[in-house]
Design an enzyme around this catalytic site. Structure first.
Site, PDB file in Angstrom:
ATOM      1  CE  LYS A  80      -3.717   2.061   2.835  1.00  0.00           C
ATOM      2  NZ  LYS A  80      -4.532   1.849   4.066  1.00  0.00           N
ATOM      3  CB  SER A 155      -7.729   3.820   3.125  1.00  0.00           C
ATOM      4  OG  SER A 155      -6.916   3.234   4.126  1.00  0.00           O
ATOM      5  CB  SER A 179      -8.386   1.014   6.096  1.00  0.00           C
ATOM      6  OG  SER A 179      -9.103   2.206   6.281  1.00  0.00           O
TER       7      SER A 179
END
Length: 491
Positions: A80, A155, A179
């Site tokens: 990420k 996210s 997330s």
């Protein structure tokens, strides 16, 4: 190629180690898959193709000499874009950081590289104001591989999309309000939110690098993958003390007690005061029935003295204190996000106002006090102790991930319709995840089925704090009974 791009990370490691396939072949397979599909998914935002291929060649040469770098020798991974990667840009989806190239890896990245993993690229996140969608101000929106018109969740948006579509076998996300878990649910993969402070956040740039670190509670990194075994392998590599983050306690990994499936004590609930979609409820109940038929002791249960409304409000309050002194983009996005929550609480249905009131959190954000911060942390301590005591009777607790499956792309914080009723965005997506950021409990998400129009549905498996290995062992057994890992068509 599909046998490589949809293999699990531990399977790829075994195949490379046993010389069934070379690391170069595996890395090339994933790079080809990215080249073929990423333009419509926008899951990978930065590639490191040349260095990945060089590293793969070195991995093969090392094996030829009898050297083994570790349990992920030669396995490609993505990360990420919140986590710093040495020599490769790290942006958090924030335009002022579009050219930021870190000088060192985040701790989680360094530990995976030390185990032999090969970084092929960074995955596209949502920013703090992206709500539960893959939206930021730097890269194109992330689309769900099951249906491009739908969100991946957020996210860790690109992380989940990449794994679901065979662009990566393993990724590291981060979870402050679901997330990791909500994208795993929306994309039909596996995810682990570890115990709060179990895994180092050193090198996470949710806040601007070099400035004081303000987000101190409830945020934790964790893996997303295509199997529980990969979650366990990755977690065992990234967990533990870190000189770069001194508040990670030296708690050793636990050793699960071997217990037959029919001796497990499993609790379940499908109601945290926000009704879940009927399709999710049907799939969850089907899973519960399968578990019962397999011989486990499973009962419907919720903690009798656990106040979900108070927990929701306390979550907002502590989040506001964490955000208050954070630097842009975090502070500005937090103001916008909490303003949306305030509007929902004051303008939404009267019956929904009691589900958790962010109004006090707004006051804490704009007019914080040291006493208020300490009071909130003390209240959290009491709630954690209360919840741990209630959970002691059970081996694990099962519950939905979200009140809604993946939904169509929309403006940030737009309300969501569930079975004909309109719900505030944060409650529809986060009511079943935020409580476990507040209590700090570890949670595994596994896929258990799909909606009628083919969107994945996940299940949360909640364990006791600091007992991730035990939780993962139980999750693996439950996954054998109810797991439903499928690959989106066309990949």
């Amino acid at each position: 190629m599909s046998s490589l791009t949809f293999a699990s990370a531990h399977q790829l490691a075994r195949m490379i180690r046993q010389r069934e396939v070379s690391a170069v072949e595996v890395v090339n397979a994933y790079l080809t898959q990215i080249a073929k599909h990423n333009s419509k998914l926008n899951a990978v935002c930065t590639l490191d193709e040349d260095r990945a291929l060089v590293r793969a060649q070195l991995a093969d040469e090392a094996l030829a000499r009898g050297e083994n770098w570790g349990s992920l020798h030669g396995v490609p991974i993505t990360i990420k874009d919140f986590f710093e990667t040495q020599g490769l840009r790290t942006t958090a989806g924030y335009p002022p950081l579009r050219d930021y190239v870190p000088e060192q890896d985040a701790t989680v990245v360094a530990r995976l590289r030390e185990a032999g993993a090969i970084l092929v690229g960074k995955t596209n996140p949502s920013d703090v104001n992206g709500a539960y969608q893959g939206v930021n101000d730097l890269f194109p929106r992330v689309n769900n591989p099951w249906n491009l018109d739908y969100t991946t969740g957020g996210s860790s948006s690109g992380s989940a999309a990449a794994i679901a579509a065979g662009l990566s076998p393993l990724d590291i996300g981060s979870d402050l309000a679901g997330s990791i878990r909500q994208p795993a649910h929306c994309c039909g993969i596996y995810g682990l939110k570890p115990t709060d402070r179990r895994v180092s956040l050193a090198g996470d740039i949710l806040e601007i690098p070099g400035l004081p670190k303000c987000i101190r509670q409830m945020l934790v990194p964790g893996p997303l993958a295509r199997s529980v075994e990969d979650l366990r392998l990755c977690f065992s590599l990234i967990a533990g003390v870190d000189p770069r983050q001194p508040d990670i306690p030296p708690v050793p990994l636990d050793y699960p007690v071997e217990k037959p499936f029919n001796q497990l004590r499993i609790a379940w609930s499908d109601d945290f005061r926000v009704p879940i979609a009927a399709e999710i409820q049907a799939v969850v109940l089907k899973a519960i029935n399968k578990i019962a038929q397999s011989g486990a002791n499973i009962e419907q249960w919720t903690p009798s003295n656990f106040d979900w409304t108070a927990a929701q409000t306390l979550y907002y309050k502590i989040a506001a204190y964490n955000y208050r002194y954070a630097q842009p983009p975090t502070l500005n996005a937090a103001k916008k996000s909490l303003t949306f929550l305030w509007r929902e609480a004051t303008q939404g249905e009267k019956s929904l106002r009691k589900l958790g009131n962010p109004t006090q959190a707004l006051k804490e954000l704009f007019a914080p006090t040291l006493q208020g911060y300490f009071e909130a942390l003390t209240e959290r301590d009491c709630l954690i102790a209360q919840f741990e005591q209630a959970l002691e009777t059970w081996d694990v607790w099962l519950c939905p991930v979200s009140a809604t499956p993946a939904f169509t792309h929309r403006d940030a914080w737009t309300a969501i319709e569930i079975d004909g009723r309109i719900y505030p965005h944060a409650l529809a997506c986060g009511a079943y995840t935020m409580p476990f950021n507040l209590t700090g409990n570890p949670v595994v998400v596994i896929p258990i089925g799909q909606t009628q129009n083919g969107l994945p549905i996940g299940l949360q498996i909640v364990g006791k704090r600091w007992r991730e290995i035990e939780l993962l062992a139980i999750a693996a057994e439950i996954d054998k009974v109810v797991g439903s890992l499928q690959h989106p068509p066309g990949y």
